[in-house]
Design a protein around this motif. Structure first.
Motif, short mmCIF file in Angstrom:
data_model
loop_
_atom_site.label_atom_id
_atom_site.label_comp_id
_atom_site.label_asym_id
_atom_site.label_seq_id
_atom_site.Cartn_x
_atom_site.Cartn_y
_atom_site.Cartn_z
N LEU A 9 0.86 -1.05 -0.02
CA LEU A 9 0.09 0.12 -0.05
C LEU A 9 0.93 1.38 0.04
O LEU A 9 1.90 1.21 0.43
N CYS A 10 0.45 2.43 -0.69
CA CYS A 10 1.13 3.44 -0.61
C CYS A 10 0.04 4.58 0.04
O CYS A 10 -1.19 4.51 -0.25
N THR A 11 0.48 5.28 0.72
CA THR A 11 -0.38 6.43 1.23
C THR A 11 -0.96 7.39 0.17
O THR A 11 -1.95 7.84 0.17
N GLN A 12 -0.20 7.44 -0.83
CA GLN A 12 -0.27 8.50 -1.89
C GLN A 12 0.16 7.53 -3.04
O GLN A 12 1.15 7.16 -3.48
N LEU A 13 -0.63 6.92 -4.06
CA LEU A 13 -0.61 6.04 -4.89
C LEU A 13 -0.24 6.56 -6.27
O LEU A 13 -0.59 7.40 -6.91
N PRO A 14 1.11 6.62 -6.62
CA PRO A 14 1.82 6.99 -7.80
C PRO A 14 1.18 6.64 -9.08
O PRO A 14 0.70 5.54 -9.27
N GLU A 15 1.01 7.43 -10.19
CA GLU A 15 0.25 7.32 -11.26
C GLU A 15 0.79 6.13 -11.78
O GLU A 15 0.10 5.15 -12.62
N ARG A 16 2.16 5.87 -12.20
CA ARG A 16 2.72 4.59 -12.64
C ARG A 16 2.26 3.39 -12.06
O ARG A 16 2.33 2.21 -12.74
N LEU A 17 1.74 3.18 -11.00
CA LEU A 17 1.30 1.96 -10.37
C LEU A 17 -0.02 1.88 -10.33
O LEU A 17 -0.86 0.71 -10.16
N GLN A 18 -0.85 3.04 -10.83
CA GLN A 18 -2.42 2.96 -10.68
C GLN A 18 -2.74 1.90 -11.73
O GLN A 18 -3.78 1.26 -11.66
N LYS A 19 -1.94 1.70 -12.97
CA LYS A 19 -2.41 0.76 -13.88
C LYS A 19 -2.28 -0.82 -13.55
O LYS A 19 -2.64 -1.75 -14.09
N ASP A 20 -1.34 -0.81 -12.37
CA ASP A 20 -1.14 -2.29 -11.78
C ASP A 20 -2.40 -2.92 -10.96
O ASP A 20 -1.91 -3.89 -10.72
N LEU A 21 -3.25 -2.06 -10.38
CA LEU A 21 -3.85 -2.43 -9.52
C LEU A 21 -4.64 -3.76 -9.96
O LEU A 21 -4.98 -4.49 -9.10
N THR A 22 -5.30 -3.72 -11.01
CA THR A 22 -6.19 -4.85 -11.56
C THR A 22 -5.06 -6.13 -12.26
O THR A 22 -5.69 -7.15 -12.35
N LYS A 23 -4.01 -5.88 -12.23
CA LYS A 23 -2.82 -6.83 -12.80
C LYS A 23 -2.21 -7.43 -11.66
O LYS A 23 -1.71 -8.80 -12.03
N VAL A 24 -1.62 -6.64 -10.76
CA VAL A 24 -0.55 -7.34 -9.88
C VAL A 24 -1.25 -7.44 -8.69
O VAL A 24 -1.90 -6.47 -7.83
N ALA A 25 -1.38 -8.71 -8.13
CA ALA A 25 -2.17 -9.06 -6.92
C ALA A 25 -1.63 -8.12 -5.51
O ALA A 25 -2.33 -8.03 -4.69
N ALA A 26 -0.42 -7.80 -5.81
CA ALA A 26 0.22 -7.25 -4.49
C ALA A 26 -0.41 -6.02 -4.11
O ALA A 26 -0.34 -5.49 -2.88
N TRP A 27 -0.79 -5.32 -5.47
CA TRP A 27 -1.53 -3.95 -5.10
C TRP A 27 -2.94 -4.10 -4.55
O TRP A 27 -3.86 -3.00 -4.88
N SER A 28 -3.81 -5.14 -4.54
CA SER A 28 -5.04 -5.51 -4.59
C SER A 28 -5.77 -4.64 -3.31
O SER A 28 -7.06 -4.22 -3.58
N LEU A 29 -5.14 -4.40 -2.24
CA LEU A 29 -5.80 -3.71 -1.24
C LEU A 29 -6.23 -2.12 -1.49
O LEU A 29 -6.88 -1.74 -0.89
N HIS A 30 -5.58 -1.65 -2.57
CA HIS A 30 -5.93 -0.43 -2.94
C HIS A 30 -7.31 -0.40 -3.95
O HIS A 30 -8.04 0.63 -3.97
N ARG A 31 -7.54 -1.52 -4.21
CA ARG A 31 -8.86 -1.63 -5.16
C ARG A 31 -10.15 -1.33 -4.34
O ARG A 31 -10.26 -1.59 -3.04
#
Length: 312
Positions: free
Chosen positions: A260-282
């Motif tokens: 998780l990031c307190t502020q999510l960088p734009e470059r990572l926003q595209k990964d939310l649906t692709k990379v399971a590690a970022w799923s908590l942001h969904r």
């Protein structure tokens, strides 16, 4: 507070910096303050008027920049403040902190405690959560910042940054990594010390450790902590953190970890649906223009486990 009170740690979104608030059964402990107004805004909005302990990991502005305002805030009383001296700093915020500690001691009976080290483990608790100082050890403070450590290497602000672990029901739940470097990891090895925790606020905000390869450091700290969750306390556009090599190293070392990031960088926003590690942001529902959330994070301590979620 009632006996049924469940402690929690609030990781406040302060942009690039660190500030966390432990809400425990016998009071509130603040770890670092960030540089901007966000911590005070959180304390005011949460109607927190008493801080039992303010613990400052080290003297970088993004960790202590707002400490003077907290110590002198007319709506909040800080009972104790813990810190380490740092003669290498010559910033306005560092000078202001000295004046604020002096004023708070004289006018508010705040107790200053220089010497934040592992000897304080067990003495900082404010209820049911165990607060351990895993680094630095007491002998490191003999020479302090600018002096030489036992191996003859020059100490820096970061090399003496505190690493603090929070445990509940005898289970290690959160590691606040501050800006620790390889010196801390070497100490843990030499002492055969466990630094394991379910949640880690990643050192250096996911940036370079300053001395040595960033990915090598990330792999080493992951092997020591073995976290299930990693938090990057960052500003989305400053320094382009977390570093790509660090994120890739984390994913390679532990594909099951959640980040998780307190502020999510734009470059990572595209990964939310692709990379399971970022799923908590969904998010299941739209938040503004987005289908993801960011901001202040809550870690609830329940039944010896950490539950990481969005702070409401």
């Amino acid at each position: 507070m009632s006996k049924q009170f469940a402690p929690s740690l609030i990781i406040v979104d302060v942009g690039h910096g660190n500030a966390s608030v432990l809400l425990d059964s016998k009071g509130v402990v603040v770890f670092d303050t960030g540089k901007g107004p966000e911590l005070l805004e959180f304390l005011h909005s949460s109607r927190i008027h008493n801080v039992k302990r303010l613990i400052l990991s080290h003297s970088d502005d993004d960790h202590i920049g707002n400490a003077s305002r907290l110590l002198l805030d007319d709506k909040i009383k800080v009972s104790e403040v813990y810190f380490n001296s740092d003669p290498s700093k010559d910033t306005d915020s560092h000078q202001q902190l000295q004046i604020a500690i002096l004023t708070a001691r004289r006018q508010r009976k705040t107790i200053p405690n220089p010497g934040l080290c592992s000897s304080l483990t067990g003495k900082l608790n404010c209820g049911d959560v165990s607060i351990e100082v895993l680094y630095p050890p007491a002998e490191s403070l003999v020479s302090g910042v600018g002096g030489r450590n036992v191996r003859g290497k020059r100490n820096t602000s970061n090399s003496l940054s505190a690493a603090i672990r929070l445990s509940y029901l005898h289970k290690p739940l959160v590691l606040l990594g501050g800006d620790v470097g390889f010196e801390c990891l070497d100490f843990w090895d030499a002492e055969r010390m466990s630094a394991k925790a379910e949640v880690m606020v990643f050192p250096h905000h996911g940036g370079s450790p300053g001395d040595g390869d960033a990915a090598t450091f990330a792999e080493a700290v992951l092997s020591k902590v073995s976290p299930k969750y990693i938090v990057f306390s960052i500003h989305r556009s400053r320094f382009n953190l977390p570093r790509e090599d660090i994120v890739n190293c984390i994913l390679n070392c532990n594909p099951k970890v959640k980040m998780l990031c307190t502020q999510l960088p734009e470059r990572l926003q595209k990964d939310l649906t692709k990379v399971a590690a970022w799923s908590l942001h969904r998010s299941r529902r739209k938040i503004g223009k987005n289908m993801w959330w960011e901001g202040t994070i809550c870690v609830q301590f329940k039944n010896g486990k950490a539950k990481v979620k969005r702070h409401r």
